[in-house]
Motif scaffolding. Structure first.
Motif, PDB file in Angstrom:
ATOM      1  N   UNK A   1      -0.172  -5.918  13.742  1.00 59.79           N
ATOM      2  CA  UNK A   1      -1.102  -6.290  14.873  1.00 59.79           C
ATOM      3  C   UNK A   1      -0.826  -7.796  15.214  1.00 59.79           C
ATOM      4  N   UNK A   2      -0.618  -8.583  14.195  1.00 61.43           N
ATOM      5  CA  UNK A   2      -0.458  -9.918  14.140  1.00 61.43           C
ATOM      6  C   UNK A   2       0.916 -10.388  14.004  1.00 61.43           C
ATOM      7  N   UNK A   3       1.889  -9.731  14.196  1.00 56.49           N
ATOM      8  CA  UNK A   3       3.313  -9.821  13.955  1.00 56.49           C
ATOM      9  C   UNK A   3       3.463 -10.939  12.922  1.00 56.49           C
ATOM     10  N   UNK A   4       2.986 -10.791  11.626  1.00 55.85           N
ATOM     11  CA  UNK A   4       3.173 -11.498  10.720  1.00 55.85           C
ATOM     12  C   UNK A   4       4.444 -11.526   9.839  1.00 55.85           C
ATOM     13  N   UNK A   5       5.169 -12.676   9.386  1.00 58.61           N
ATOM     14  CA  UNK A   5       6.134 -12.576   8.526  1.00 58.61           C
ATOM     15  C   UNK A   5       5.743 -12.394   6.965  1.00 58.61           C
ATOM     16  N   UNK A   6       5.987 -11.475   6.565  1.00 55.49           N
ATOM     17  CA  UNK A   6       5.296 -10.886   5.235  1.00 55.49           C
ATOM     18  C   UNK A   6       6.014 -10.226   4.320  1.00 55.49           C
ATOM     19  N   UNK A   7       5.839 -10.324   2.931  1.00 58.10           N
ATOM     20  CA  UNK A   7       6.426  -9.024   1.862  1.00 58.10           C
ATOM     21  C   UNK A   7       5.076  -8.805   1.433  1.00 58.10           C
ATOM     22  N   UNK A   8       5.423  -7.674   0.777  1.00 61.95           N
ATOM     23  CA  UNK A   8       4.216  -6.924   0.178  1.00 61.95           C
ATOM     24  C   UNK A   8       4.774  -6.318  -1.163  1.00 61.95           C
ATOM     25  N   UNK A   9       4.131  -6.543  -2.207  1.00 63.93           N
ATOM     26  CA  UNK A   9       4.571  -6.025  -3.561  1.00 63.93           C
ATOM     27  C   UNK A   9       3.510  -5.309  -4.068  1.00 63.93           C
ATOM     28  N   UNK A  10       3.785  -3.971  -4.370  1.00 66.38           N
ATOM     29  CA  UNK A  10       2.533  -3.111  -4.693  1.00 66.38           C
ATOM     30  C   UNK A  10       2.924  -2.857  -6.383  1.00 66.38           C
ATOM     31  N   UNK A  11       2.008  -3.455  -7.187  1.00 66.43           N
ATOM     32  CA  UNK A  11       2.372  -3.475  -8.608  1.00 66.43           C
ATOM     33  C   UNK A  11       1.323  -2.426  -9.177  1.00 66.43           C
ATOM     34  N   UNK A  12       2.090  -1.510 -10.045  1.00 65.08           N
ATOM     35  CA  UNK A  12       0.966  -0.476 -10.682  1.00 65.08           C
ATOM     36  C   UNK A  12       1.293   0.004 -12.062  1.00 65.08           C
ATOM     37  N   UNK A  13       0.724   0.809 -12.740  1.00 65.22           N
ATOM     38  CA  UNK A  13       0.923   1.427 -13.880  1.00 65.22           C
ATOM     39  C   UNK A  13       0.428   2.897 -13.775  1.00 65.22           C
ATOM     40  N   UNK A  14       1.453   3.750 -13.981  1.00 67.76           N
ATOM     41  CA  UNK A  14       1.339   5.306 -13.548  1.00 67.76           C
ATOM     42  C   UNK A  14       0.832   5.630 -14.816  1.00 67.76           C
ATOM     43  N   UNK A  15      -0.339   5.512 -15.242  1.00 72.91           N
ATOM     44  CA  UNK A  15      -0.695   6.009 -16.705  1.00 72.91           C
ATOM     45  C   UNK A  15      -0.956   7.439 -16.830  1.00 72.91           C
TER      46      UNK A  15
ATOM     47  N   UNK B   1      -4.215  -0.484 -11.707  1.00 69.62           N
ATOM     48  CA  UNK B   1      -3.800   0.132 -13.169  1.00 69.62           C
ATOM     49  C   UNK B   1      -3.716   1.609 -13.183  1.00 69.62           C
ATOM     50  N   UNK B   2      -3.293   2.119 -11.942  1.00 71.63           N
ATOM     51  CA  UNK B   2      -2.965   3.468 -11.943  1.00 71.63           C
ATOM     52  C   UNK B   2      -1.985   3.869 -11.076  1.00 71.63           C
ATOM     53  N   UNK B   3      -1.624   5.028 -10.422  1.00 72.82           N
ATOM     54  CA  UNK B   3      -0.779   5.356  -9.380  1.00 72.82           C
ATOM     55  C   UNK B   3      -1.430   4.836  -7.994  1.00 72.82           C
ATOM     56  N   UNK B   4      -0.513   4.350  -7.213  1.00 69.34           N
ATOM     57  CA  UNK B   4      -1.020   4.020  -5.884  1.00 69.34           C
ATOM     58  C   UNK B   4      -1.054   5.050  -4.760  1.00 69.34           C
ATOM     59  N   UNK B   5      -0.923   6.521  -5.316  1.00 72.05           N
ATOM     60  CA  UNK B   5      -1.659   7.547  -4.582  1.00 72.05           C
ATOM     61  C   UNK B   5      -3.056   7.451  -4.604  1.00 72.05           C
ATOM     62  N   UNK B   6      -4.004   6.752  -5.361  1.00 67.21           N
ATOM     63  CA  UNK B   6      -5.270   6.668  -5.234  1.00 67.21           C
ATOM     64  C   UNK B   6      -5.590   6.381  -3.820  1.00 67.21           C
ATOM     65  N   UNK B   7      -6.521   7.295  -3.414  1.00 63.72           N
ATOM     66  CA  UNK B   7      -7.110   7.064  -2.092  1.00 63.72           C
ATOM     67  C   UNK B   7      -7.651   5.799  -1.289  1.00 63.72           C
ATOM     68  N   UNK B   8      -8.437   5.505  -2.123  1.00 62.67           N
ATOM     69  CA  UNK B   8      -9.086   4.045  -1.903  1.00 62.67           C
ATOM     70  C   UNK B   8      -7.815   3.116  -1.761  1.00 62.67           C
TER      71      UNK B   8
END
Length: 395
Positions: A30-44, A9-16
């Protein structure tokens, strides 16, 4: 094929948050996975930084319209709680034939996603940066938030905490003897992404003119100078004891105080500018900060104890202390519940400035600094690798 939804619920530049994403991408590679990654955020906070990762697997979705920024924050949170499950459900419905992993940072992300999990399935990882039931000074709010927080706690497959001394809060919401008591609670500390050796930092003379930008500041770090330098770095806000540090600087003129960060309020900056022994720098790269810190006498890590969450703080500065051989100045309320790792590297002061208490504590720093630099080096865990390992336990 796996679908990963990382939600904040904030910008994904958050370090953690960036570390969790790096750990996931490392695991996928490392595991050669077939995957899609969605980063959903709120730039409050309308952060100006670029998105932290560019990767062909990752898609970024900022789902809060900026036109809503004129609303009071609590109304914006309500809109987020309504929009988030709708958007996550749309993504999930498009990928029903794949396994889904929801990584949720804090309550405002985890609560709505736990509802989606109940309906559409998936695996929930709840990474608790700050316990929602401890954030407010209002007891009624904390009770209500704790009651709602049991939902994502009990629907999670994995709970991640930032410190050992805060794990009890999650364990309290997972009562013994229930089917939920077996949900693992692990600790991933907020260690630096890049971890140099203490000896490397101390042996490399810094180009302080380059770092500090002016001769006046560079002269502070001259080996022949008798100045004693204390640093306050990072989040320079009211609840981090900035006013107490400035009050100390006004009286203890034989010390120089260096503030490093971007969030110093104008009213504090005006005080700082009026004192001859206080200096301010905007944020600098962490590797350069380590070199400057290693030349200091001590590092402030103060937290307002009137906020319940702060009494369980495990300051990130403890890792700076280990890397740089640097003692910390911590208020006693934090040390009362702190990990021994922090206690052994700190001197205790009052949160509100008190001349006698502060002068006694600060006078102990030279001896503690010498002892820390003669002691053994610690093995600091790599948080990116710990996130990678956390994902591996669920897949």
């Amino acid at each position: 094929m796996s679908t990963f939804l990382l939600i904040k619920d904030s910008h994904p530049s958050d370090v953690r948050f960036s570390k969790s994403l790096s750990g996931l991408l490392l695991y996928i590679a490392e595991n050669s996975l077939s995957a899609r990654v969605h980063i959903i955020y709120w730039d409050r906070y309308r952060v100006s930084e670029n998105l932290p990762q560019t990767n062909e697997l990752a898609e970024y979705h900022s789902i809060m319209p900026r036109i809503l920024s004129f609303l009071p924050l609590f109304l914006q949170k309500i809109v987020w709680l309504l929009l988030l499950p709708l958007f996550v459900s749309i993504v999930r419905l498009r990928t029903l034939r794949t396994s889904a992993i929801y990584y949720c940072a804090d309550f405002l992300s985890a609560f709505p996603c736990s509802i989606v999990k109940l309906i559409l399935g998936g695996t929930l990882i709840y990474d608790i940066y700050d316990e929602v039931g401890l954030l407010s000074r209002n007891l009624f709010y904390n009770k209500l938030a704790s009651f709602l927080d049991f939902v994502p706690h009990r629907l999670s497959s994995l709970i991640i905490k930032a410190g050992v001394n805060r794990a009890y809060y999650s364990q309290r919401l997972l009562p013994r003897g229930s089917s939920h008591s077996s949900i693992p609670v692990i600790v991933i500390p907020n260690t630096p992404i890049s971890i140099p050796k203490t000896t490397d930092i101390l042996d490399s003379p810094p180009d302080l003119l380059k770092f500090l930008g002016c001769q006046k500041l560079s002269s502070l770090f001259n080996p022949s100078s008798s100045a004693r330098i204390l640093m306050a770095a990072g989040y320079l806000a009211e609840q981090r004891g900035v006013l107490s540090i400035l009050e100390f600087a006004a009286e203890a003129t034989d010390y120089d105080i260096l503030f490093v960060g971007n969030s110093l309020a104008p009213r504090y900056y005006s005080i700082l500018s009026s004192l001859p022994n206080t200096f301010f720098l905007p944020s600098i790269p962490q590797s350069e900060l380590f070199v400057i810190q290693s030349r200091c006498l001590g590092l402030f890590a103060l937290y307002d104890p009137s906020r319940p969450i702060n009494r369980l703080a495990m300051p990130n500065k403890v890792w700076d202390s280990i890397i740089c051989g640097l003692p910390l100045v911590v208020n006693k309320e934090i040390l009362a519940t702190a990990d021994p790792l922090l206690c052994h590297r700190s001197v205790a002061v009052s949160y509100q400035y008190n001349r006698e208490v502060w002068s006694t504590a600060i006078s102990k720093l030279p001896a503690l600094r010498s002892a820390l630099r003669l002691g053994p080096e610690f093995s600091i865990p790599n948080s990116v690798n710990l996130y990678r390992d956390a994902y591996s336990t669920l897949l």
